[in-house]
Design a protein around this motif. Sequence first.
Motif, PDB file in Angstrom:
ATOM      1  N   MET A 197       0.841  -1.184   0.000  1.00  0.00           N
ATOM      2  CA  MET A 197       0.000   0.000   0.000  1.00  0.00           C
ATOM      3  C   MET A 197       0.885   1.247   0.000  1.00  0.00           C
ATOM      4  SD  MET A 197      -3.047   1.621   0.521  1.00  0.00           S
ATOM      5  CE  MET A 197      -4.178   0.432   1.125  1.00  0.00           C
ATOM      6  N   ILE A 198       0.580   2.155  -0.889  1.00  0.00           N
ATOM      7  CA  ILE A 198       1.287   3.430  -0.960  1.00  0.00           C
ATOM      8  C   ILE A 198       0.351   4.530  -0.497  1.00  0.00           C
ATOM      9  CG2 ILE A 198       2.250   5.165  -2.528  1.00  0.00           C
ATOM     10  CD1 ILE A 198       3.465   2.934  -4.168  1.00  0.00           C
ATOM     11  N   GLU A 199       0.813   5.340   0.441  1.00  0.00           N
ATOM     12  CA  GLU A 199       0.074   6.540   0.814  1.00  0.00           C
ATOM     13  C   GLU A 199       0.544   7.650  -0.111  1.00  0.00           C
ATOM     14  OE1 GLU A 199      -0.643   9.626   4.459  1.00  0.00           O
ATOM     15  OE2 GLU A 199      -0.394   7.516   4.936  1.00  0.00           O
ATOM     16  N   TYR A 200      -0.409   8.255  -0.800  1.00  0.00           N
ATOM     17  CA  TYR A 200      -0.102   9.246  -1.827  1.00  0.00           C
ATOM     18  C   TYR A 200      -0.665  10.597  -1.406  1.00  0.00           C
ATOM     19  CZ  TYR A 200       0.538  11.023  -6.587  1.00  0.00           C
ATOM     20  OH  TYR A 200       0.942  11.732  -7.689  1.00  0.00           O
ATOM     21  N   TRP A 201       0.246  11.541  -1.109  1.00  0.00           N
ATOM     22  CA  TRP A 201      -0.166  12.886  -0.725  1.00  0.00           C
ATOM     23  C   TRP A 201      -0.416  13.652  -2.013  1.00  0.00           C
ATOM     24  CZ3 TRP A 201       3.319  14.735   3.912  1.00  0.00           C
ATOM     25  CH2 TRP A 201       3.207  13.815   4.962  1.00  0.00           C
ATOM     26  N   HIS A 202      -1.671  13.948  -2.260  1.00  0.00           N
ATOM     27  CA  HIS A 202      -2.127  14.420  -3.560  1.00  0.00           C
ATOM     28  C   HIS A 202      -2.800  15.784  -3.485  1.00  0.00           C
ATOM     29  CE1 HIS A 202      -3.877  14.167  -7.551  1.00  0.00           C
ATOM     30  NE2 HIS A 202      -5.102  14.049  -7.099  1.00  0.00           N
ATOM     31  N   ASN A 203      -2.532  16.585  -4.514  1.00  0.00           N
ATOM     32  CA  ASN A 203      -3.245  17.831  -4.730  1.00  0.00           C
ATOM     33  C   ASN A 203      -3.839  17.739  -6.129  1.00  0.00           C
ATOM     34  OD1 ASN A 203      -4.147  20.397  -5.343  1.00  0.00           O
ATOM     35  ND2 ASN A 203      -2.324  21.443  -4.616  1.00  0.00           N
ATOM     36  N   PRO A 204      -5.151  17.557  -6.253  1.00  0.00           N
ATOM     37  CA  PRO A 204      -5.749  17.355  -7.564  1.00  0.00           C
ATOM     38  C   PRO A 204      -5.616  18.553  -8.502  1.00  0.00           C
ATOM     39  CG  PRO A 204      -7.443  17.506  -5.868  1.00  0.00           C
ATOM     40  CD  PRO A 204      -6.122  17.472  -5.175  1.00  0.00           C
ATOM     41  N   ARG A 205      -5.260  19.706  -8.000  1.00  0.00           N
ATOM     42  CA  ARG A 205      -5.075  20.883  -8.849  1.00  0.00           C
ATOM     43  C   ARG A 205      -3.686  20.932  -9.483  1.00  0.00           C
ATOM     44  NH1 ARG A 205      -7.052  26.317  -6.578  1.00  0.00           N
ATOM     45  NH2 ARG A 205      -7.040  26.686  -8.802  1.00  0.00           N
ATOM     46  N   CYS A 206      -2.796  20.049  -9.061  1.00  0.00           N
ATOM     47  CA  CYS A 206      -1.413  20.034  -9.546  1.00  0.00           C
ATOM     48  C   CYS A 206      -1.263  19.010 -10.670  1.00  0.00           C
ATOM     49  CB  CYS A 206      -0.478  19.681  -8.394  1.00  0.00           C
ATOM     50  SG  CYS A 206       1.230  19.374  -8.880  1.00  0.00           S
ATOM     51  N   SER A 207      -0.761  19.454 -11.805  1.00  0.00           N
ATOM     52  CA  SER A 207      -0.619  18.542 -12.951  1.00  0.00           C
ATOM     53  C   SER A 207       0.360  17.410 -12.649  1.00  0.00           C
ATOM     54  CB  SER A 207      -0.192  19.307 -14.202  1.00  0.00           C
ATOM     55  OG  SER A 207       1.088  19.887 -14.035  1.00  0.00           O
ATOM     56  N   LYS A 208       1.462  17.687 -11.960  1.00  0.00           N
ATOM     57  CA  LYS A 208       2.433  16.629 -11.634  1.00  0.00           C
ATOM     58  C   LYS A 208       1.820  15.609 -10.679  1.00  0.00           C
ATOM     59  CE  LYS A 208       5.849  18.281 -14.009  1.00  0.00           C
ATOM     60  NZ  LYS A 208       5.995  17.798 -15.360  1.00  0.00           N
ATOM     61  N   SER A 209       1.013  16.080  -9.760  1.00  0.00           N
ATOM     62  CA  SER A 209       0.349  15.174  -8.826  1.00  0.00           C
ATOM     63  C   SER A 209      -0.657  14.291  -9.572  1.00  0.00           C
ATOM     64  CB  SER A 209      -0.329  15.983  -7.722  1.00  0.00           C
ATOM     65  OG  SER A 209      -0.734  15.160  -6.674  1.00  0.00           O
ATOM     66  N   ARG A 210      -1.402  14.876 -10.492  1.00  0.00           N
ATOM     67  CA  ARG A 210      -2.342  14.089 -11.296  1.00  0.00           C
ATOM     68  C   ARG A 210      -1.603  13.091 -12.184  1.00  0.00           C
ATOM     69  NH1 ARG A 210      -4.513  19.262 -12.183  1.00  0.00           N
ATOM     70  NH2 ARG A 210      -3.839  19.181 -14.366  1.00  0.00           N
ATOM     71  N   GLU A 211      -0.492  13.511 -12.777  1.00  0.00           N
ATOM     72  CA  GLU A 211       0.299  12.603 -13.620  1.00  0.00           C
ATOM     73  C   GLU A 211       0.831  11.438 -12.798  1.00  0.00           C
ATOM     74  OE1 GLU A 211       3.472  14.539 -15.824  1.00  0.00           O
ATOM     75  OE2 GLU A 211       2.147  16.240 -16.241  1.00  0.00           O
ATOM     76  N   GLY A 212       1.329  11.728 -11.615  1.00  0.00           N
ATOM     77  CA  GLY A 212       1.848  10.670 -10.746  1.00  0.00           C
ATOM     78  C   GLY A 212       0.767   9.690 -10.327  1.00  0.00           C
ATOM     79  N   LEU A 213      -0.393  10.216 -10.002  1.00  0.00           N
ATOM     80  CA  LEU A 213      -1.507   9.359  -9.622  1.00  0.00           C
ATOM     81  C   LEU A 213      -1.899   8.446 -10.775  1.00  0.00           C
ATOM     82  CD1 LEU A 213      -3.657   8.537  -7.581  1.00  0.00           C
ATOM     83  CD2 LEU A 213      -5.057  10.456  -8.401  1.00  0.00           C
ATOM     84  N   ALA A 214      -1.993   8.988 -11.966  1.00  0.00           N
ATOM     85  CA  ALA A 214      -2.345   8.183 -13.145  1.00  0.00           C
ATOM     86  C   ALA A 214      -1.290   7.108 -13.390  1.00  0.00           C
ATOM     87  CB  ALA A 214      -2.496   9.077 -14.371  1.00  0.00           C
ATOM     88  N   LEU A 215      -0.030   7.460 -13.231  1.00  0.00           N
ATOM     89  CA  LEU A 215       1.071   6.519 -13.431  1.00  0.00           C
ATOM     90  C   LEU A 215       0.930   5.321 -12.490  1.00  0.00           C
ATOM     91  CD1 LEU A 215       3.878   6.378 -15.000  1.00  0.00           C
ATOM     92  CD2 LEU A 215       4.860   7.303 -12.912  1.00  0.00           C
ATOM     93  N   LEU A 216       0.640   5.591 -11.225  1.00  0.00           N
ATOM     94  CA  LEU A 216       0.488   4.511 -10.245  1.00  0.00           C
ATOM     95  C   LEU A 216      -0.793   3.711 -10.484  1.00  0.00           C
ATOM     96  CD1 LEU A 216       1.707   6.402  -7.047  1.00  0.00           C
ATOM     97  CD2 LEU A 216       2.979   4.714  -8.391  1.00  0.00           C
ATOM     98  N   GLU A 217      -1.873   4.402 -10.783  1.00  0.00           N
ATOM     99  CA  GLU A 217      -3.131   3.698 -11.032  1.00  0.00           C
ATOM    100  C   GLU A 217      -3.036   2.812 -12.271  1.00  0.00           C
ATOM    101  OE1 GLU A 217      -6.447   6.619  -8.975  1.00  0.00           O
ATOM    102  OE2 GLU A 217      -5.977   6.923 -11.103  1.00  0.00           O
ATOM    103  N   ASP A 218      -2.349   3.283 -13.302  1.00  0.00           N
ATOM    104  CA  ASP A 218      -2.178   2.487 -14.522  1.00  0.00           C
ATOM    105  C   ASP A 218      -1.427   1.187 -14.247  1.00  0.00           C
ATOM    106  OD1 ASP A 218      -3.524   4.384 -15.998  1.00  0.00           O
ATOM    107  OD2 ASP A 218      -1.723   5.220 -16.948  1.00  0.00           O
ATOM    108  N   ARG A 219      -0.645   1.174 -13.173  1.00  0.00           N
ATOM    109  CA  ARG A 219       0.115  -0.021 -12.809  1.00  0.00           C
ATOM    110  C   ARG A 219      -0.610  -0.849 -11.754  1.00  0.00           C
ATOM    111  NH1 ARG A 219       3.200   3.282 -15.262  1.00  0.00           N
ATOM    112  NH2 ARG A 219       5.159   2.733 -16.253  1.00  0.00           N
ATOM    113  N   GLY A 220      -1.823  -0.464 -11.434  1.00  0.00           N
ATOM    114  CA  GLY A 220      -2.625  -1.231 -10.486  1.00  0.00           C
ATOM    115  C   GLY A 220      -2.156  -1.153  -9.052  1.00  0.00           C
ATOM    116  N   VAL A 221      -1.451  -0.103  -8.693  1.00  0.00           N
ATOM    117  CA  VAL A 221      -0.910   0.035  -7.343  1.00  0.00           C
ATOM    118  C   VAL A 221      -2.042   0.283  -6.351  1.00  0.00           C
ATOM    119  CG1 VAL A 221       0.592   1.452  -5.886  1.00  0.00           C
ATOM    120  CG2 VAL A 221       1.292   0.894  -8.216  1.00  0.00           C
ATOM    121  N   ASP A 222      -1.973  -0.394  -5.211  1.00  0.00           N
ATOM    122  CA  ASP A 222      -2.919  -0.209  -4.131  1.00  0.00           C
ATOM    123  C   ASP A 222      -2.565   1.102  -3.425  1.00  0.00           C
ATOM    124  OD1 ASP A 222      -4.981  -0.710  -2.360  1.00  0.00           O
ATOM    125  OD2 ASP A 222      -3.822  -2.125  -1.150  1.00  0.00           O
TER     126      ASP A 222
END
Length: 114
Positions: free
Chosen positions: A1-26
Amino acid sequence: MIEYWHNPRCSKSREGLALLEDRGVDLHLRRYLEQAPNLEELQAARAALGNPPVIEMMRPKEPRFKELGLSTSDSDETLLAAMAANPVLIERPLAIKGDRAVIGRPPEKLLELL
């Protein structure tokens, strides 16, 4: 499990989230501006990052940094306290897995946790 500190208004944060989700990361998604980490959590994140200078965990170009009269040469304790009180100063995204963490700049750095 990865805890992801996210700001949905930040493009880099959204890109990182998509990158992890695309790999099926919990993931546990933490919108850190709404669920601000306390001082102890920031200290634990710093330790997981390998104890870098605290300024490396911050956004010194953020207007709030200047508004608070902060300096890149302030003590680690001062900067940690500023981040705890003003989470907008925390560099994003931050991913934590166990005793390891990375700041996702660039987003591909997040893959180091996989």
